[in-house]
Design a protein around this motif. Sequence first.
Motif, PDB file in Angstrom:
ATOM      1  N   ASN A 170      73.715  41.384  70.081  1.00  0.00           N
ATOM      2  CA  ASN A 170      73.176  42.566  70.951  1.00  0.00           C
ATOM      3  C   ASN A 170      73.280  41.723  72.305  1.00  0.00           C
ATOM      4  OD1 ASN A 170      73.262  44.471  68.982  1.00  0.00           O
ATOM      5  ND2 ASN A 170      71.218  44.084  68.424  1.00  0.00           N
ATOM      6  N   ILE A 171      73.919  42.519  73.119  1.00  0.00           N
ATOM      7  CA  ILE A 171      73.634  42.161  74.862  1.00  0.00           C
ATOM      8  C   ILE A 171      73.092  43.368  75.449  1.00  0.00           C
ATOM      9  CG2 ILE A 171      75.557  40.428  74.437  1.00  0.00           C
ATOM     10  CD1 ILE A 171      77.446  42.556  75.770  1.00  0.00           C
ATOM     11  N   GLU A 172      72.919  43.030  76.813  1.00  0.00           N
ATOM     12  CA  GLU A 172      72.472  44.303  77.610  1.00  0.00           C
ATOM     13  C   GLU A 172      73.612  45.212  77.867  1.00  0.00           C
ATOM     14  OE1 GLU A 172      69.590  45.379  79.321  1.00  0.00           O
ATOM     15  OE2 GLU A 172      68.782  43.417  77.827  1.00  0.00           O
ATOM     16  N   PRO A 173      73.389  46.494  77.778  1.00  0.00           N
ATOM     17  CA  PRO A 173      74.398  47.585  77.708  1.00  0.00           C
ATOM     18  C   PRO A 173      75.196  47.488  79.052  1.00  0.00           C
ATOM     19  CG  PRO A 173      72.489  48.573  76.970  1.00  0.00           C
ATOM     20  CD  PRO A 173      72.041  46.972  77.446  1.00  0.00           C
ATOM     21  N   LEU A 174      76.667  47.302  78.961  1.00  0.00           N
ATOM     22  CA  LEU A 174      77.394  47.292  80.511  1.00  0.00           C
ATOM     23  C   LEU A 174      78.468  48.238  80.118  1.00  0.00           C
ATOM     24  CD1 LEU A 174      78.346  43.750  79.824  1.00  0.00           C
ATOM     25  CD2 LEU A 174      76.869  44.447  81.620  1.00  0.00           C
ATOM     26  N   ALA A 175      78.570  48.869  81.443  1.00  0.00           N
ATOM     27  CA  ALA A 175      79.919  49.996  81.596  1.00  0.00           C
ATOM     28  C   ALA A 175      80.911  49.309  81.587  1.00  0.00           C
ATOM     29  CB  ALA A 175      79.564  50.567  82.858  1.00  0.00           C
ATOM     30  N   VAL A 176      82.022  49.921  81.065  1.00  0.00           N
ATOM     31  CA  VAL A 176      83.318  49.448  81.106  1.00  0.00           C
ATOM     32  C   VAL A 176      84.471  50.573  81.583  1.00  0.00           C
ATOM     33  CG1 VAL A 176      85.463  48.589  79.480  1.00  0.00           C
ATOM     34  CG2 VAL A 176      82.982  48.037  79.210  1.00  0.00           C
ATOM     35  N   GLU A 177      85.244  50.116  82.631  1.00  0.00           N
ATOM     36  CA  GLU A 177      86.025  51.202  83.101  1.00  0.00           C
ATOM     37  C   GLU A 177      87.578  50.899  82.898  1.00  0.00           C
ATOM     38  OE1 GLU A 177      85.561  53.954  84.891  1.00  0.00           O
ATOM     39  OE2 GLU A 177      83.483  53.868  84.865  1.00  0.00           O
ATOM     40  N   CYS A 178      88.326  51.726  82.290  1.00  0.00           N
ATOM     41  CA  CYS A 178      89.511  51.406  81.609  1.00  0.00           C
ATOM     42  C   CYS A 178      90.708  52.199  82.288  1.00  0.00           C
ATOM     43  CB  CYS A 178      89.558  51.594  80.220  1.00  0.00           C
ATOM     44  SG  CYS A 178      88.683  50.681  79.177  1.00  0.00           S
ATOM     45  N   GLY A 179      91.782  51.683  82.798  1.00  0.00           N
ATOM     46  CA  GLY A 179      92.618  52.563  83.133  1.00  0.00           C
ATOM     47  C   GLY A 179      93.890  53.208  82.351  1.00  0.00           C
ATOM     48  N   PRO A 180      94.903  53.794  82.657  1.00  0.00           N
ATOM     49  CA  PRO A 180      95.850  54.708  81.719  1.00  0.00           C
ATOM     50  C   PRO A 180      96.461  53.630  80.716  1.00  0.00           C
ATOM     51  CG  PRO A 180      96.284  55.230  84.081  1.00  0.00           C
ATOM     52  CD  PRO A 180      95.262  53.930  84.206  1.00  0.00           C
ATOM     53  N   SER A 181      96.752  53.955  79.651  1.00  0.00           N
ATOM     54  CA  SER A 181      97.457  53.312  78.470  1.00  0.00           C
ATOM     55  C   SER A 181      98.866  52.871  79.052  1.00  0.00           C
ATOM     56  CB  SER A 181      97.361  54.295  77.328  1.00  0.00           C
ATOM     57  OG  SER A 181      98.134  55.320  77.288  1.00  0.00           O
ATOM     58  N   ARG A 182      98.971  51.856  78.175  1.00  0.00           N
ATOM     59  CA  ARG A 182     100.567  51.132  78.612  1.00  0.00           C
ATOM     60  C   ARG A 182     101.029  50.668  77.295  1.00  0.00           C
ATOM     61  NH1 ARG A 182      97.970  46.561  82.547  1.00  0.00           N
ATOM     62  NH2 ARG A 182      97.178  45.236  80.698  1.00  0.00           N
ATOM     63  N   ILE A 183     102.174  50.320  77.236  1.00  0.00           N
ATOM     64  CA  ILE A 183     102.867  49.428  76.037  1.00  0.00           C
ATOM     65  C   ILE A 183     102.722  48.141  76.383  1.00  0.00           C
ATOM     66  CG2 ILE A 183     104.614  49.231  74.667  1.00  0.00           C
ATOM     67  CD1 ILE A 183     105.670  51.813  75.078  1.00  0.00           C
ATOM     68  N   ARG A 184     101.864  47.134  75.798  1.00  0.00           N
ATOM     69  CA  ARG A 184     102.002  45.569  76.270  1.00  0.00           C
ATOM     70  C   ARG A 184     103.260  45.147  75.864  1.00  0.00           C
ATOM     71  NH1 ARG A 184      97.986  42.372  77.695  1.00  0.00           N
ATOM     72  NH2 ARG A 184      98.006  40.242  77.328  1.00  0.00           N
ATOM     73  N   ASN A 185     103.674  44.331  76.736  1.00  0.00           N
ATOM     74  CA  ASN A 185     105.039  43.425  76.566  1.00  0.00           C
ATOM     75  C   ASN A 185     106.208  44.667  76.648  1.00  0.00           C
ATOM     76  OD1 ASN A 185     104.161  40.772  76.719  1.00  0.00           O
ATOM     77  ND2 ASN A 185     103.023  41.033  74.746  1.00  0.00           N
ATOM     78  N   ARG A 186     106.175  45.748  77.217  1.00  0.00           N
ATOM     79  CA  ARG A 186     107.120  46.663  77.180  1.00  0.00           C
ATOM     80  C   ARG A 186     108.563  46.138  77.568  1.00  0.00           C
ATOM     81  NH1 ARG A 186     108.185  51.401  80.377  1.00  0.00           N
ATOM     82  NH2 ARG A 186     108.627  53.170  78.952  1.00  0.00           N
ATOM     83  N   GLN A 187     108.500  45.225  78.597  1.00  0.00           N
ATOM     84  CA  GLN A 187     109.721  44.855  78.997  1.00  0.00           C
ATOM     85  C   GLN A 187     110.514  44.059  78.425  1.00  0.00           C
ATOM     86  OE1 GLN A 187     106.570  43.833  79.829  1.00  0.00           O
ATOM     87  NE2 GLN A 187     106.567  41.772  80.469  1.00  0.00           N
TER      88      GLN A 187
END
Length: 212
Positions: A170-187
């Motif tokens: 357990n750690i101190e609670p942290l906020a996480v901000e995420c961007g729009p989804s994508r396909i990794r290694n799509r190229q």
Amino acid sequence: MQPAPRITVEVPVLSVGSGAGDYEALGNYVDALRRPQGLHLTLLHIGVLADFARDIADWTKGNTTAGDAAGTTVAWLERLPVLAGFAARTQRLVLLGGGRVSGLEVEVPPHVRDYQVSLVTALHELLDALLVDNVDDFILSSKALGFRYPRWTPHIAVGRPKSRDRGPWNIEPLAVECGPSRIRNRQFLPGLDTGEGRRDQDLGLPGAGGVQ
């Protein structure tokens, strides 16, 4: 020789905590803390495309060729809708990859969970179309897919464990901000249009509630 790239549906992590110091403090728990610019949260793991296609060909005893499986999977990936960015939180470190990697277990909003479940449902439909029988058994046995804990649990790999203890921690609670989804290694996907437009036709995936 570079290993073949793994294909995942993921979201980039834009920030962890309220500042750089919050993320750097995770160094108290893990070694070789990863650069924050490269952090991501995996929603669906496909694995190396050639391995996934070979698994399908083997399972169907050649009724679906590896080439057909790869081409259909690439087209399927192209049609996945984009999940909009979202805010989440984390308060626990877990072990990933058989204990070789430390990761943050992430509590995501309900619509993100719904999106992830819809991806798995769509994966079932893809495999049905590729003539895979006993789809659940295939998903659990495919080495490419690698569906085992924590694949089902949203997580962010952050470094190497300092301790041989199995955790979790357990750690101190942290906020996480995420961007729009994508396909990794799509190229690296063969024949995939590199444009940003994607469709959600005939996939049973959500088209609203945070999905663009």
